[in-house]
Design a protein around this motif. Sequence first.
Motif, mmCIF file in Angstrom:
data_model
loop_
_atom_site.group_PDB
_atom_site.id
_atom_site.type_symbol
_atom_site.label_atom_id
_atom_site.label_comp_id
_atom_site.label_asym_id
_atom_site.label_seq_id
_atom_site.Cartn_x
_atom_site.Cartn_y
_atom_site.Cartn_z
ATOM 1 N N GLU A 165 0.821 -1.208 0.000
ATOM 2 C CA GLU A 165 0.000 0.000 0.000
ATOM 3 C C GLU A 165 0.855 1.258 0.000
ATOM 4 O O GLU A 165 0.374 2.349 -0.294
ATOM 5 C CB GLU A 165 -0.947 -0.001 1.205
ATOM 6 C CG GLU A 165 -2.065 1.009 1.077
ATOM 7 C CD GLU A 165 -3.207 0.792 2.055
ATOM 8 O OE1 GLU A 165 -3.974 1.743 2.278
ATOM 9 O OE2 GLU A 165 -3.330 -0.322 2.592
ATOM 10 N N SER A 166 2.152 1.124 0.281
ATOM 11 C CA SER A 166 3.016 2.305 0.320
ATOM 12 C C SER A 166 3.273 2.877 -1.065
ATOM 13 O O SER A 166 3.395 4.090 -1.233
ATOM 14 C CB SER A 166 4.344 1.968 0.989
ATOM 15 O OG SER A 166 5.029 0.957 0.274
ATOM 16 N N ASP A 167 3.375 2.013 -2.090
ATOM 17 C CA ASP A 167 3.617 2.521 -3.447
ATOM 18 C C ASP A 167 2.641 1.966 -4.479
ATOM 19 O O ASP A 167 2.763 2.263 -5.662
ATOM 20 C CB ASP A 167 5.059 2.259 -3.883
ATOM 21 C CG ASP A 167 5.406 0.771 -3.971
ATOM 22 O OD1 ASP A 167 4.508 -0.088 -3.795
ATOM 23 O OD2 ASP A 167 6.586 0.458 -4.214
ATOM 24 N N PHE A 168 1.683 1.130 -4.055
ATOM 25 C CA PHE A 168 0.666 0.553 -4.937
ATOM 26 C C PHE A 168 1.280 -0.342 -6.015
ATOM 27 O O PHE A 168 0.638 -0.627 -7.032
ATOM 28 C CB PHE A 168 -0.185 1.641 -5.600
ATOM 29 C CG PHE A 168 -0.863 2.572 -4.624
ATOM 30 C CD1 PHE A 168 -1.971 2.164 -3.916
ATOM 31 C CD2 PHE A 168 -0.381 3.852 -4.416
ATOM 32 C CE1 PHE A 168 -2.601 3.014 -3.005
ATOM 33 C CE2 PHE A 168 -0.995 4.718 -3.515
ATOM 34 C CZ PHE A 168 -2.110 4.292 -2.806
ATOM 35 N N ALA A 169 2.513 -0.776 -5.820
ATOM 36 C CA ALA A 169 3.236 -1.573 -6.813
ATOM 37 C C ALA A 169 3.585 -2.933 -6.230
ATOM 38 O O ALA A 169 3.309 -3.227 -5.057
ATOM 39 C CB ALA A 169 4.492 -0.834 -7.261
ATOM 40 N N GLN A 178 4.908 6.938 -9.644
ATOM 41 C CA GLN A 178 6.035 6.578 -8.779
ATOM 42 C C GLN A 178 6.564 5.196 -9.164
ATOM 43 O O GLN A 178 5.788 4.278 -9.416
ATOM 44 C CB GLN A 178 5.625 6.582 -7.306
ATOM 45 C CG GLN A 178 6.766 6.288 -6.350
ATOM 46 C CD GLN A 178 6.490 6.816 -4.948
ATOM 47 O OE1 GLN A 178 7.311 7.536 -4.395
ATOM 48 N NE2 GLN A 178 5.357 6.476 -4.369
ATOM 49 N N VAL A 179 7.882 5.062 -9.199
ATOM 50 C CA VAL A 179 8.525 3.831 -9.639
ATOM 51 C C VAL A 179 8.391 2.755 -8.559
ATOM 52 O O VAL A 179 8.490 3.028 -7.363
ATOM 53 C CB VAL A 179 10.009 4.086 -9.967
ATOM 54 C CG1 VAL A 179 10.692 2.804 -10.450
ATOM 55 C CG2 VAL A 179 10.133 5.184 -11.020
ATOM 56 N N ALA A 180 8.162 1.521 -8.988
ATOM 57 C CA ALA A 180 8.119 0.372 -8.087
ATOM 58 C C ALA A 180 9.491 0.180 -7.436
ATOM 59 O O ALA A 180 10.479 0.818 -7.819
ATOM 60 C CB ALA A 180 7.697 -0.881 -8.847
ATOM 61 N N ASP A 189 -8.855 12.148 9.963
ATOM 62 C CA ASP A 189 -8.984 10.765 10.426
ATOM 63 C C ASP A 189 -9.566 9.877 9.334
ATOM 64 O O ASP A 189 -10.477 10.278 8.596
ATOM 65 C CB ASP A 189 -9.890 10.704 11.665
ATOM 66 C CG ASP A 189 -9.250 11.340 12.886
ATOM 67 O OD1 ASP A 189 -8.010 11.450 12.904
ATOM 68 O OD2 ASP A 189 -9.993 11.740 13.806
ATOM 69 N N GLY A 190 -9.025 8.663 9.236
ATOM 70 C CA GLY A 190 -9.554 7.678 8.291
ATOM 71 C C GLY A 190 -9.062 7.837 6.875
ATOM 72 O O GLY A 190 -9.527 7.143 5.975
ATOM 73 N N LEU A 191 -8.108 8.753 6.651
ATOM 74 C CA LEU A 191 -7.620 9.010 5.296
ATOM 75 C C LEU A 191 -6.117 8.776 5.238
ATOM 76 O O LEU A 191 -5.357 9.389 5.993
ATOM 77 C CB LEU A 191 -7.941 10.451 4.898
ATOM 78 C CG LEU A 191 -7.823 10.808 3.415
ATOM 79 C CD1 LEU A 191 -8.894 10.086 2.602
ATOM 80 C CD2 LEU A 191 -7.948 12.315 3.227
ATOM 81 N N ARG A 192 -5.696 7.875 4.357
ATOM 82 C CA ARG A 192 -4.266 7.616 4.167
ATOM 83 C C ARG A 192 -3.803 8.334 2.913
ATOM 84 O O ARG A 192 -4.384 8.173 1.833
ATOM 85 C CB ARG A 192 -3.999 6.116 4.037
ATOM 86 C CG ARG A 192 -2.511 5.772 3.964
ATOM 87 C CD ARG A 192 -2.293 4.277 3.782
ATOM 88 N NE ARG A 192 -0.881 3.949 3.808
ATOM 89 C CZ ARG A 192 -0.057 4.100 2.775
ATOM 90 N NH1 ARG A 192 -0.518 4.580 1.628
ATOM 91 N NH2 ARG A 192 1.215 3.770 2.874
ATOM 92 N N LEU A 193 -2.746 9.136 3.036
ATOM 93 C CA LEU A 193 -2.278 9.976 1.938
ATOM 94 C C LEU A 193 -1.094 9.339 1.222
ATOM 95 O O LEU A 193 -0.261 8.674 1.845
ATOM 96 C CB LEU A 193 -1.869 11.351 2.475
ATOM 97 C CG LEU A 193 -2.944 12.110 3.240
ATOM 98 C CD1 LEU A 193 -2.377 13.423 3.767
ATOM 99 C CD2 LEU A 193 -4.165 12.374 2.361
ATOM 100 N N PRO A 194 -0.973 9.576 -0.085
ATOM 101 C CA PRO A 194 0.191 9.072 -0.827
ATOM 102 C C PRO A 194 1.420 9.906 -0.504
ATOM 103 O O PRO A 194 1.311 11.066 -0.079
ATOM 104 C CB PRO A 194 -0.221 9.244 -2.291
ATOM 105 C CG PRO A 194 -1.132 10.448 -2.258
ATOM 106 C CD PRO A 194 -1.891 10.338 -0.958
ATOM 107 N N SER A 195 2.589 9.316 -0.705
ATOM 108 C CA SER A 195 3.825 10.045 -0.438
ATOM 109 C C SER A 195 4.886 9.682 -1.465
ATOM 110 O O SER A 195 4.798 8.642 -2.133
ATOM 111 C CB SER A 195 4.347 9.729 0.967
ATOM 112 O OG SER A 195 4.684 8.362 1.077
ATOM 113 N N GLU A 196 5.869 10.559 -1.591
ATOM 114 C CA GLU A 196 7.040 10.277 -2.410
ATOM 115 C C GLU A 196 8.036 9.540 -1.528
ATOM 116 O O GLU A 196 8.578 10.105 -0.581
ATOM 117 C CB GLU A 196 7.638 11.571 -2.941
ATOM 118 C CG GLU A 196 8.837 11.370 -3.845
ATOM 119 C CD GLU A 196 9.352 12.680 -4.408
ATOM 120 O OE1 GLU A 196 9.167 12.930 -5.613
ATOM 121 O OE2 GLU A 196 9.910 13.470 -3.625
#
Length: 367
Positions: free
Chosen positions: A101-105, A130-132, A260-267
């Motif tokens: 779930e950190s990079d969806f890859a 974002q690259v795997a 609350d309840g929301l996970r955000l994407p990150s680089e």
Amino acid sequence: MITISSISFGEDVEREVLDTLRSGVVAQGPKVAKFEERFAELVGTRHAVAVNSGTTALIAALQVQDLEPDDEVLTTPFTFVATLNAILESGATARFADITESDFALDPAVTAERVNERTKVLLPVHLYGQVADMAALMPLAESRGLAVVEDAAQAHGATFEGRGAGSFGLGCFSFYATKNLTTAEGGMITTDNDTVADRLRVLRNQGMRRRYEYEMVGQNFRMTDLQASLVLPQLGSYREQVESRRRNAEALRTGLKDVDGLRLPSELDGRGHVWHQFTVTLGEDAPIDRDILAQRLYERGVGSGVYYPKAAYDYDCYRKHPRVIIEDTPVAASVARRCLSLPVHAALSDGEIDQIISAVRDALEAS
């Protein structure tokens, strides 16, 4: 309505297209060659071979692997179905590993467990820009003798530890209308391998090196100069577009970090994200589900997108297919139920960023 993507062309694109029309060369010609040269520079490879779609890029990249009927291609189920369609078009069998779930890859650990004696190609997808985790996936491929085909359809200019997406194996890119760089329809294959690049150029041209001299069974995978004319001016300002997307992503992260309840994407560390999408996931304990959130955002004037609502294999046409092997991928199945992409494109104003943040907060806090 703030849309999930924004497509517009300036006068520089109009001039480039008009120049092509007036030149009389509208099929594959000098504009395509110029685009190939400049895109290879962006990725950091010796070769870039233009084709007529991102799907075609994947099909051609797999075709030059000379796969046999019992060979398997290992990939992620959390991707657009073009990835799966290309594998089936190649005649190979598709097998899937789960994602993180950190990079969806691809999850490297699960991927290693799914490799077997029939696996011939590892096909990671660099999702959302974002690259795997290529630091883990490349040693796995090398130790098991696997070819690597990268689905980099959404990752133009993305990097991993300084290397461009599409420079690890055969890189496959899309220039569909909503991509960061667009030719309306179009694709590219990148490689450092001179022999493979030569085969791809012959393959895309009906198997001809010279007119009516056929060297292989080929296809018409050619890009036109009209398509290339749309994208050439975009390349000059692409770095600035990516910086705008990065600023927008950071503003969204700052504005939504305490929801609350929301996970955000990150680089992630060592990766250069180009933010094709800003994809959040709702926690299992969120007060509303993804579809309700999307509806509430729409009511507040904010568009969104679900990429993707199901695992690629989770449709009848694939579940019943004899060359689709389905194994448990619980993280991908969970993310598909909970993901939602918010607008992050370069055309957003500061006021629109604020509107998106307020709409998300209101939608979740109203529950």
